[in-house]
Motif scaffolding. Sequence first.
Motif, PDB file in Angstrom:
ATOM      1  N   GLY A 130     103.200  17.575  69.891  1.00 52.69           N
ATOM      2  CA  GLY A 130     101.952  16.868  69.608  1.00 52.69           C
ATOM      3  C   GLY A 130     101.427  17.006  68.195  1.00 52.69           C
ATOM      4  O   GLY A 130     100.340  16.504  67.892  1.00 52.69           O
ATOM      5  N   GLY A 131     102.166  17.676  67.310  1.00 52.33           N
ATOM      6  CA  GLY A 131     101.738  17.787  65.924  1.00 52.33           C
ATOM      7  C   GLY A 131     100.795  18.946  65.681  1.00 52.33           C
ATOM      8  O   GLY A 131     100.442  19.707  66.582  1.00 52.33           O
ATOM      9  N   THR A 132     100.356  19.079  64.418  1.00 52.32           N
ATOM     10  CA  THR A 132      99.482  20.172  64.001  1.00 52.32           C
ATOM     11  C   THR A 132      98.051  19.688  63.901  1.00 52.32           C
ATOM     12  O   THR A 132      97.741  18.843  63.054  1.00 52.32           O
ATOM     13  N   PRO A 133      97.152  20.182  64.742  1.00 55.52           N
ATOM     14  CA  PRO A 133      95.735  19.768  64.646  1.00 55.52           C
ATOM     15  C   PRO A 133      95.131  20.228  63.317  1.00 55.52           C
ATOM     16  O   PRO A 133      95.340  21.362  62.887  1.00 55.52           O
ATOM     17  N   ASN A 134      94.392  19.333  62.674  1.00 51.94           N
ATOM     18  CA  ASN A 134      93.693  19.667  61.419  1.00 51.94           C
ATOM     19  C   ASN A 134      94.632  20.267  60.379  1.00 51.94           C
ATOM     20  O   ASN A 134      94.319  21.274  59.730  1.00 51.94           O
ATOM     21  N   ARG A 202      99.671  26.272  57.759  1.00 50.97           N
ATOM     22  CA  ARG A 202      99.581  24.818  57.900  1.00 50.97           C
ATOM     23  C   ARG A 202      98.225  24.399  58.460  1.00 50.97           C
ATOM     24  O   ARG A 202      97.785  23.272  58.284  1.00 50.97           O
ATOM     25  N   ARG A 203      97.570  25.314  59.140  1.00 49.04           N
ATOM     26  CA  ARG A 203      96.242  25.057  59.713  1.00 49.04           C
ATOM     27  C   ARG A 203      95.123  25.580  58.807  1.00 49.04           C
ATOM     28  O   ARG A 203      93.960  25.621  59.206  1.00 49.04           O
ATOM     29  N   GLY A 204      95.486  26.016  57.612  1.00 54.42           N
ATOM     30  CA  GLY A 204      94.495  26.536  56.675  1.00 54.42           C
ATOM     31  C   GLY A 204      94.018  27.930  57.000  1.00 54.42           C
ATOM     32  O   GLY A 204      92.966  28.359  56.533  1.00 54.42           O
ATOM     33  N   LYS A 205      94.792  28.680  57.804  1.00 57.57           N
ATOM     34  CA  LYS A 205      94.396  30.031  58.218  1.00 57.57           C
ATOM     35  C   LYS A 205      95.218  31.069  57.458  1.00 57.57           C
ATOM     36  O   LYS A 205      96.410  30.902  57.260  1.00 57.57           O
ATOM     37  N   ARG A 206      94.568  32.149  57.074  1.00 59.01           N
ATOM     38  CA  ARG A 206      95.202  33.190  56.287  1.00 59.01           C
ATOM     39  C   ARG A 206      95.571  34.383  57.158  1.00 59.01           C
ATOM     40  O   ARG A 206      95.369  34.383  58.373  1.00 59.01           O
ATOM     41  N   LEU A 207      96.059  35.452  56.501  1.00 62.69           N
ATOM     42  CA  LEU A 207      96.554  36.626  57.222  1.00 62.69           C
ATOM     43  C   LEU A 207      95.511  37.258  58.145  1.00 62.69           C
ATOM     44  O   LEU A 207      95.826  37.581  59.298  1.00 62.69           O
ATOM     45  N   PRO A 208      94.246  37.444  57.729  1.00 64.27           N
ATOM     46  CA  PRO A 208      93.254  38.018  58.662  1.00 64.27           C
ATOM     47  C   PRO A 208      93.068  37.156  59.914  1.00 64.27           C
ATOM     48  O   PRO A 208      92.906  37.693  61.020  1.00 64.27           O
ATOM     49  N   ASP A 209      93.075  35.818  59.744  1.00 64.31           N
ATOM     50  CA  ASP A 209      92.956  34.924  60.902  1.00 64.31           C
ATOM     51  C   ASP A 209      94.140  35.094  61.842  1.00 64.31           C
ATOM     52  O   ASP A 209      93.999  35.086  63.068  1.00 64.31           O
ATOM     53  N   ARG A 210      95.309  35.242  61.249  1.00 62.26           N
ATOM     54  CA  ARG A 210      96.542  35.390  62.027  1.00 62.26           C
ATOM     55  C   ARG A 210      96.499  36.664  62.849  1.00 62.26           C
ATOM     56  O   ARG A 210      96.803  36.659  64.045  1.00 62.26           O
ATOM     57  N   ARG A 211      96.114  37.752  62.204  1.00 65.49           N
ATOM     58  CA  ARG A 211      96.049  39.029  62.934  1.00 65.49           C
ATOM     59  C   ARG A 211      95.048  38.956  64.079  1.00 65.49           C
ATOM     60  O   ARG A 211      95.319  39.440  65.182  1.00 65.49           O
ATOM     61  N   ALA A 212      93.884  38.349  63.811  1.00 62.47           N
ATOM     62  CA  ALA A 212      92.847  38.275  64.841  1.00 62.47           C
ATOM     63  C   ALA A 212      93.322  37.452  66.033  1.00 62.47           C
ATOM     64  O   ALA A 212      93.109  37.836  67.191  1.00 62.47           O
ATOM     65  N   ALA A 213      93.981  36.319  65.763  1.00 66.48           N
ATOM     66  CA  ALA A 213      94.447  35.460  66.852  1.00 66.48           C
ATOM     67  C   ALA A 213      95.529  36.155  67.667  1.00 66.48           C
ATOM     68  O   ALA A 213      95.544  36.073  68.905  1.00 66.48           O
ATOM     69  N   LEU A 214      96.433  36.856  67.007  1.00 62.38           N
ATOM     70  CA  LEU A 214      97.502  37.544  67.722  1.00 62.38           C
ATOM     71  C   LEU A 214      96.964  38.755  68.494  1.00 62.38           C
ATOM     72  O   LEU A 214      97.435  39.047  69.596  1.00 62.38           O
TER      73      LEU A 214
END
Length: 265
Positions: A130-134, A202-214
Motif C-alpha cells: 500500500g505504499g509509504t504514508p506521508n 522515508r517517513r521523516g522519522k529519526r533514530l529517537p523515533d525509531r527506538r521509541a516505536a520499537l
Amino acid sequence: MSTPRDLAAPVTGAAGRFLAGVGLFLRGLGLYVRSPGLMLLGVVPALISGALFVTAFATLVYFVDDLAALLTPFADGWSATWRSLVRVVAGLALLGLGGLLAVVAFTAVTLVIGDPFYEKISERVEERYGGTPNAVDVPLWASLRRSAADSVRLVGLSVLFGVPLFAAGFIPVVGQTVVPVLGAAVGGWLLAVELTGAPFSRRGKRLPDRRAALRADRPTALGFGTAVFVCFLIPLGAVLLMPAAVAGATLLTRRVLGQPTEAGP
C-alpha cells in the motif's frame, strides 16, 4: 503447521509477539526468494562488506590463543589444567564479543555501502502493501549521512554492551549459557534498530523515533532482530540474507507503526 504469515499475524503475549517478529523475518526471506531482482540488488554490497569482515574475524580466530594469554597473565603461574581452562574460557568470550561486534558492524557498513540498493528493496516492499504514508523525499547524500551517523552510534552501543558481556563470559556456567543468550538479544535489538533506518527515514522519522516505536513492541522487535542475528552468524548467512533482513525490517516498521502488512484484496 504455522506459516511465516501466521507467525506475523496480530498476537498478544510476549512469547507470541516474539514469534511474530521471527515470522516477519521469514516473510522477508519469502519476498526475497520470490524476487530475483531483489537478490541481485542486495547481495553485491553485502559481498564487499562480507569479504572484509570474514577476513577480520578469521584473523581473530587465528590469534585468539595469543590474545587469551595476553588477557589472562594472572594464570601464568597456575597448573597447566587450570591455566588452559581459563584461557579456553577467555578465548570463547573473545570470539563471542568478536561475533557480536562483527555482526552489528557488518550490518552498519553494508547498509552504508549499499544504501541506494537497500532503499530500493525497502520501497518495493512498501509498494506491495500500500505504499509509504506521508512519505518524505530524502536526498541520497542526506540518506547516506543519516545511515553513517546512526551506524556509528549503534556500533558504539554494541561495544558498550559487549565489554560487560565479555567480562561476564568468565563466570562459570553462566558465561557459557546465559551470556550467549543475552548477547543474541542485545545484538538482535541493535540489528532491529539498525535495519529499520531506511523505512523510518522515508517517513521523516529519526533514530529517537525509531527506538521509541520499537520499544513500544519490544518482543516483536527482539524476535525479528534475534532471528536475523542468529542467521548472520551462519557462514555466508549475513551476505546472502541481508536483502531478506531489509525486507523483513520494512514489514517490522509497518507493523510497529500500525500500517498494513498484508496485501489488499
